[in-house]
Design a protein around this motif. Structure first.
Motif, PDB file in Angstrom:
ATOM      1  N   GLU A   1       0.823  -1.207   0.000  1.00 22.23           N
ATOM      2  CA  GLU A   1       0.000   0.000   0.000  1.00 22.23           C
ATOM      3  C   GLU A   1       0.860   1.262   0.000  1.00 22.23           C
ATOM      4  OE1 GLU A   1      -2.560  -0.265   3.351  1.00 22.23           O
ATOM      5  OE2 GLU A   1      -3.595  -2.065   2.637  1.00 22.23           O
ATOM      6  N   MET A   2       2.053   1.182   0.561  1.00 24.03           N
ATOM      7  CA  MET A   2       2.986   2.306   0.535  1.00 24.03           C
ATOM      8  C   MET A   2       3.695   2.431  -0.805  1.00 24.03           C
ATOM      9  SD  MET A   2       4.948   1.633   4.120  1.00 24.03           S
ATOM     10  CE  MET A   2       4.086   1.370   5.670  1.00 24.03           C
ATOM     11  N   GLY A   3       3.613   1.394  -1.643  1.00 26.70           N
ATOM     12  CA  GLY A   3       4.332   1.396  -2.901  1.00 26.70           C
ATOM     13  C   GLY A   3       5.714   0.778  -2.809  1.00 26.70           C
ATOM     14  N   ILE A   4       5.921  -0.090  -1.798  1.00 22.68           N
ATOM     15  CA  ILE A   4       7.222  -0.725  -1.578  1.00 22.68           C
ATOM     16  C   ILE A   4       7.032  -2.230  -1.480  1.00 22.68           C
ATOM     17  CG2 ILE A   4       9.226  -0.902  -0.041  1.00 22.68           C
ATOM     18  CD1 ILE A   4       8.668   1.943   0.853  1.00 22.68           C
ATOM     19  N   GLU A   5       7.929  -2.960  -2.084  1.00 27.53           N
ATOM     20  CA  GLU A   5       7.919  -4.419  -1.984  1.00 27.53           C
ATOM     21  C   GLU A   5       9.306  -4.898  -1.573  1.00 27.53           C
ATOM     22  OE1 GLU A   5       5.908  -7.704  -4.668  1.00 27.53           O
ATOM     23  OE2 GLU A   5       7.798  -7.033  -5.562  1.00 27.53           O
ATOM     24  N   ALA A   6       9.350  -5.811  -0.612  1.00 29.31           N
ATOM     25  CA  ALA A   6      10.616  -6.385  -0.157  1.00 29.31           C
ATOM     26  C   ALA A   6      10.835  -7.704  -0.867  1.00 29.31           C
ATOM     27  CB  ALA A   6      10.598  -6.580   1.359  1.00 29.31           C
ATOM     28  N   ASP A   7      11.897  -7.789  -1.664  1.00 31.66           N
ATOM     29  CA  ASP A   7      12.194  -9.020  -2.397  1.00 31.66           C
ATOM     30  C   ASP A   7      12.663 -10.114  -1.448  1.00 31.66           C
ATOM     31  OD1 ASP A   7      11.428  -8.243  -4.853  1.00 31.66           O
ATOM     32  OD2 ASP A   7      13.428  -7.927  -5.678  1.00 31.66           O
ATOM     33  N   ASP A   8      12.380 -11.350  -1.816  1.00 29.17           N
ATOM     34  CA  ASP A   8      12.805 -12.504  -1.025  1.00 29.17           C
ATOM     35  C   ASP A   8      14.206 -12.910  -1.478  1.00 29.17           C
ATOM     36  OD1 ASP A   8      12.861 -14.578   0.732  1.00 29.17           O
ATOM     37  OD2 ASP A   8      11.570 -15.905  -0.447  1.00 29.17           O
ATOM     38  N   ASP A   9      15.178 -12.091  -1.160  1.00 25.58           N
ATOM     39  CA  ASP A   9      16.550 -12.348  -1.585  1.00 25.58           C
ATOM     40  C   ASP A   9      17.499 -11.861  -0.509  1.00 25.58           C
ATOM     41  OD1 ASP A   9      16.464  -9.618  -1.754  1.00 25.58           O
ATOM     42  OD2 ASP A   9      16.821  -9.486  -3.902  1.00 25.58           O
ATOM     43  N   MET A  10      18.803 -11.974  -0.788  1.00 26.19           N
ATOM     44  CA  MET A  10      19.845 -11.444   0.080  1.00 26.19           C
ATOM     45  C   MET A  10      20.873 -10.754  -0.802  1.00 26.19           C
ATOM     46  SD  MET A  10      22.275 -13.320   2.933  1.00 26.19           S
ATOM     47  CE  MET A  10      20.876 -13.697   3.985  1.00 26.19           C
ATOM     48  N   VAL A  11      21.222  -9.532  -0.438  1.00 23.10           N
ATOM     49  CA  VAL A  11      22.152  -8.752  -1.242  1.00 23.10           C
ATOM     50  C   VAL A  11      23.562  -9.327  -1.100  1.00 23.10           C
ATOM     51  CG1 VAL A  11      23.195  -6.482  -1.545  1.00 23.10           C
ATOM     52  CG2 VAL A  11      20.745  -6.675  -1.078  1.00 23.10           C
ATOM     53  N   VAL A  12      24.213  -9.530  -2.237  1.00 23.15           N
ATOM     54  CA  VAL A  12      25.589 -10.021  -2.283  1.00 23.15           C
ATOM     55  C   VAL A  12      26.434  -8.993  -3.016  1.00 23.15           C
ATOM     56  CG1 VAL A  12      27.127 -11.850  -3.072  1.00 23.15           C
ATOM     57  CG2 VAL A  12      24.808 -12.415  -2.303  1.00 23.15           C
ATOM     58  N   ASP A  13      27.576  -8.645  -2.442  1.00 27.48           N
ATOM     59  CA  ASP A  13      28.490  -7.699  -3.075  1.00 27.48           C
ATOM     60  C   ASP A  13      29.914  -8.241  -2.942  1.00 27.48           C
ATOM     61  OD1 ASP A  13      29.814  -5.620  -4.191  1.00 27.48           O
ATOM     62  OD2 ASP A  13      29.060  -4.080  -2.831  1.00 27.48           O
ATOM     63  N   PRO A  14      30.515  -8.713  -4.025  1.00 25.01           N
ATOM     64  CA  PRO A  14      31.879  -9.248  -3.953  1.00 25.01           C
ATOM     65  C   PRO A  14      32.959  -8.179  -3.886  1.00 25.01           C
ATOM     66  CG  PRO A  14      31.083  -9.339  -6.203  1.00 25.01           C
ATOM     67  CD  PRO A  14      29.939  -8.809  -5.378  1.00 25.01           C
ATOM     68  N   ASN A  15      32.581  -6.928  -3.766  1.00 27.72           N
ATOM     69  CA  ASN A  15      33.548  -5.844  -3.693  1.00 27.72           C
ATOM     70  C   ASN A  15      34.524  -6.092  -2.541  1.00 27.72           C
ATOM     71  OD1 ASN A  15      34.855  -3.330  -3.208  1.00 27.72           O
ATOM     72  ND2 ASN A  15      33.181  -2.273  -4.241  1.00 27.72           N
ATOM     73  N   PRO A  16      35.834  -5.985  -2.779  1.00 24.09           N
ATOM     74  CA  PRO A  16      36.809  -6.209  -1.692  1.00 24.09           C
ATOM     75  C   PRO A  16      36.611  -5.290  -0.497  1.00 24.09           C
ATOM     76  CG  PRO A  16      37.908  -6.184  -3.826  1.00 24.09           C
ATOM     77  CD  PRO A  16      36.496  -5.745  -4.070  1.00 24.09           C
ATOM     78  N   LEU A  17      36.099  -4.071  -0.722  1.00 23.42           N
ATOM     79  CA  LEU A  17      35.868  -3.164   0.394  1.00 23.42           C
ATOM     80  C   LEU A  17      34.810  -3.716   1.340  1.00 23.42           C
ATOM     81  CD1 LEU A  17      35.973   0.353  -1.301  1.00 23.42           C
ATOM     82  CD2 LEU A  17      37.699  -0.702   0.161  1.00 23.42           C
ATOM     83  N   SER A  18      33.780  -4.379   0.770  1.00 22.41           N
ATOM     84  CA  SER A  18      32.756  -4.980   1.608  1.00 22.41           C
ATOM     85  C   SER A  18      33.348  -6.073   2.479  1.00 22.41           C
ATOM     86  CB  SER A  18      31.628  -5.531   0.741  1.00 22.41           C
ATOM     87  OG  SER A  18      31.004  -4.500   0.003  1.00 22.41           O
ATOM     88  N   ARG A  19      34.239  -6.857   1.910  1.00 23.51           N
ATOM     89  CA  ARG A  19      34.889  -7.904   2.694  1.00 23.51           C
ATOM     90  C   ARG A  19      35.796  -7.303   3.770  1.00 23.51           C
ATOM     91  NH1 ARG A  19      34.950 -13.123   0.496  1.00 23.51           N
ATOM     92  NH2 ARG A  19      33.893 -13.308  -1.526  1.00 23.51           N
ATOM     93  N   LEU A  20      36.403  -6.177   3.459  1.00 22.87           N
ATOM     94  CA  LEU A  20      37.297  -5.549   4.419  1.00 22.87           C
ATOM     95  C   LEU A  20      36.547  -5.071   5.648  1.00 22.87           C
ATOM     96  CD1 LEU A  20      40.184  -4.528   5.007  1.00 22.87           C
ATOM     97  CD2 LEU A  20      39.549  -2.387   3.874  1.00 22.87           C
ATOM     98  N   VAL A  21      35.335  -4.526   5.448  1.00 22.88           N
ATOM     99  CA  VAL A  21      34.563  -4.001   6.570  1.00 22.88           C
ATOM    100  C   VAL A  21      33.784  -5.099   7.272  1.00 22.88           C
ATOM    101  CG1 VAL A  21      32.706  -2.436   7.235  1.00 22.88           C
ATOM    102  CG2 VAL A  21      34.405  -1.722   5.552  1.00 22.88           C
ATOM    103  N   GLY A  22      33.059  -5.903   6.504  1.00 25.54           N
ATOM    104  CA  GLY A  22      32.198  -6.903   7.120  1.00 25.54           C
ATOM    105  C   GLY A  22      32.745  -8.306   7.109  1.00 25.54           C
ATOM    106  N   GLY A  23      33.768  -8.556   6.300  1.00 25.30           N
ATOM    107  CA  GLY A  23      34.346  -9.883   6.241  1.00 25.30           C
ATOM    108  C   GLY A  23      33.535 -10.877   5.449  1.00 25.30           C
ATOM    109  N   SER A  24      32.487 -10.430   4.780  1.00 22.60           N
ATOM    110  CA  SER A  24      31.617 -11.347   4.050  1.00 22.60           C
ATOM    111  C   SER A  24      31.020 -10.615   2.853  1.00 22.60           C
ATOM    112  CB  SER A  24      30.499 -11.858   4.963  1.00 22.60           C
ATOM    113  OG  SER A  24      29.523 -12.559   4.224  1.00 22.60           O
ATOM    114  N   PRO A  25      30.788 -11.332   1.736  1.00 25.54           N
ATOM    115  CA  PRO A  25      30.155 -10.673   0.583  1.00 25.54           C
ATOM    116  C   PRO A  25      28.695 -10.321   0.802  1.00 25.54           C
ATOM    117  CG  PRO A  25      30.462 -13.011   0.175  1.00 25.54           C
ATOM    118  CD  PRO A  25      31.182 -12.717   1.449  1.00 25.54           C
ATOM    119  N   VAL A  26      28.082 -10.816   1.884  1.00 29.86           N
ATOM    120  CA  VAL A  26      26.690 -10.463   2.170  1.00 29.86           C
ATOM    121  C   VAL A  26      26.614  -9.266   3.114  1.00 29.86           C
ATOM    122  CG1 VAL A  26      25.848 -12.790   1.767  1.00 29.86           C
ATOM    123  CG2 VAL A  26      26.546 -12.127   4.072  1.00 29.86           C
TER     124      VAL A  26
END
Length: 424
Positions: A220-245
């Protein structure tokens, strides 16, 4: 002359000794006298920076005054204001109100002055009964640090069980659904729908692989949440979070919630992507976007067994993972309903709130929901190392001036003074 007419210039590259325009406007427009007591010993490392910052504030307005208080030499003031080593060290009094800060920095001090100029608390309810972490929980998964941050914004936090009350209280400035692990019941969903219908403000912080039962309201707000998980293989993401997710997100400059963090970024430990639907009540505005290298992985089980692989047909970045929307509601008061939806609820938990601009993003989001638009996000200016490269000719000139010209000039000046006095 220098004592009676002090003049200073900030010649640093990042202007680290200059207050922001927001601070200058706030201090210069003070409607009443403000007095600050900073309880620091003179041998403390934080004493000198705190005094220097307070002096810059006092130079902006005669209504701002401060005093550096040595706790050992002024036990009566320590007892009067209840100062402890583990508690707030700075007391700000003005307009019959009082604010307390643990440490002195420009953002917290300016926002404290704003709160004193516009007194009155907002009450924000966090839902419970669906596995949500508690705002009083001090564990890694809890929200106690975020709740303390909201208290500095004059925002009080309370718990709300819709299954027990059946309605959102009338004194609610906003309702926050954070990290629900079990779906809301139909009567609870209807209570939230009625709250929005009368101009309520709702924040929904979801989790991947969890059905909170709020999809009808989101649509009703105009938003839908996809049934997925964001993956980012960027090395910076691994540096901060240690995981591509654990993607590093870019905050949008198109909305007051995220604009102050456009140069900082946010880290979501795990997130699901969002989609803006057409034909809704209003057009949602993305607040945080992934990088182009990210994608939405729908086979989450394979993600943690065989690894992350981008295949054809998957939704690729930049993906929105946080959105805000507002729309007018019918009624004599002409109120605007507000909603903010994010695909993660862990980013402001105690274990992750210190990453990049996570805590600032959450505080800014709740302040917007609670209509605390008088809050400023002022990022600290940091000193940068710099290097000066000189040619041989420039080195020779500097050596000549420093070793030859300056000493000789001082000698000549001294000799001239001696001769003048001798002739008298």
């Amino acid at each position: 002359m220098a004592y009676r007419r002090p003049v200073s210039w900030d010649l640093t590259r990042n202007r680290i000794h200059t207050l922001s325009p927001e601070t200058a406007r706030t201090v210069s427009s003070l409607g009443s006298d403000v007095r600050v007591l900073a309880f620091y010993r003179q041998d403390e490392e934080a004493h000198a920076p705190a005094e220097a910052l307070l002096r810059r504030y006092a130079a902006l307005s005669p209504r701002f005054a401060f005093r550096m208080v040595d706790p050992y030499r002024n036990p009566e003031l320590v007892k009067k204001h209840g100062i402890t080593d583990a508690g707030p060290r700075v007391v700000i009094v003005g307009g019959g109100e009082e604010a307390r800060l643990r440490d002195v920095d420009e953002e917290s001090l300016t926002n404290a002055l704003v709160r004193l100029s516009h007194p009155g608390k907002r009450l924000v309810y966090f839902t419970e009964g669906h596995g949500e972490p508690s705002p009083a929980d001090s564990s890694r998964q809890g929200y106690s640090i975020a709740a303390e941050g909201l208290a500095t914004e004059n925002i009080a936090v309370a718990r709300l069980s819709l299954a027990r009350t059946g309605e959102v209280p009338a004194d609610a400035a906003a309702v926050v659904v954070a990290g629900a692990r079990r779906p809301f019941l139909d009567p609870e969903v209807e209570a939230l729908r009625r709250y929005l219908a009368r101009g309520g403000h709702l924040g929904v912080f979801l989790e991947p692989e969890v059905d909170a039962g709020l999809d009808p309201i989101l649509r009703e707000m105009g938003i839908e949440a996809d049934d997925d998980m964001v993956v980012d293989p960027n090395p910076l993401s691994r540096l901060v979070g240690g995981s591509p997710v654990t993607p590093i997100l870019r905050a949008s400059s198109a909305h007051p919630v995220s604009a102050p963090l456009a140069e900082v970024g946010v880290v979501f430990p795990t997130a699901r992507s969002l989609v803006a639907l057409t034909g809704g009540r209003a057009r949602p505005i993305p607040l945080a976007l992934t990088a182009q290298t990210a994608w939405g992985e729908t086979d989450i089980q394979a993600l943690f067994t065989t690894g992350a692989k981008l295949t054809e047909g998957k939704k690729v970045g930049p993906l929105p993972v946080a959105m805000a929307v507002e729309w007018p509601v019918e009624g004599p008061q002409r109120r605007q309903a507000r909603a903010l939806v994010a695909g993660d609820s862990d980013f402001f938990a105690n274990g992750y709130q210190q990453l990049l601009g996570n805590l600032d993003f959450f505080r800014s989001a709740v302040a917007w929901l609670a209509e605390r638009g008088d809050r400023f996000s002022i990022r600290p200016r940091l000193r940068e190392a710099s290097r000066l490269a000189l040619s041989e000719a420039q080195v020779s000139v500097l050596k000549f001036v420093a070793v030859d010209v300056v000493p000789v000039a001082l000698l000549v000046a001294g000799l001239a003074v001696w001769l003048v006095r001798r002739n008298r």
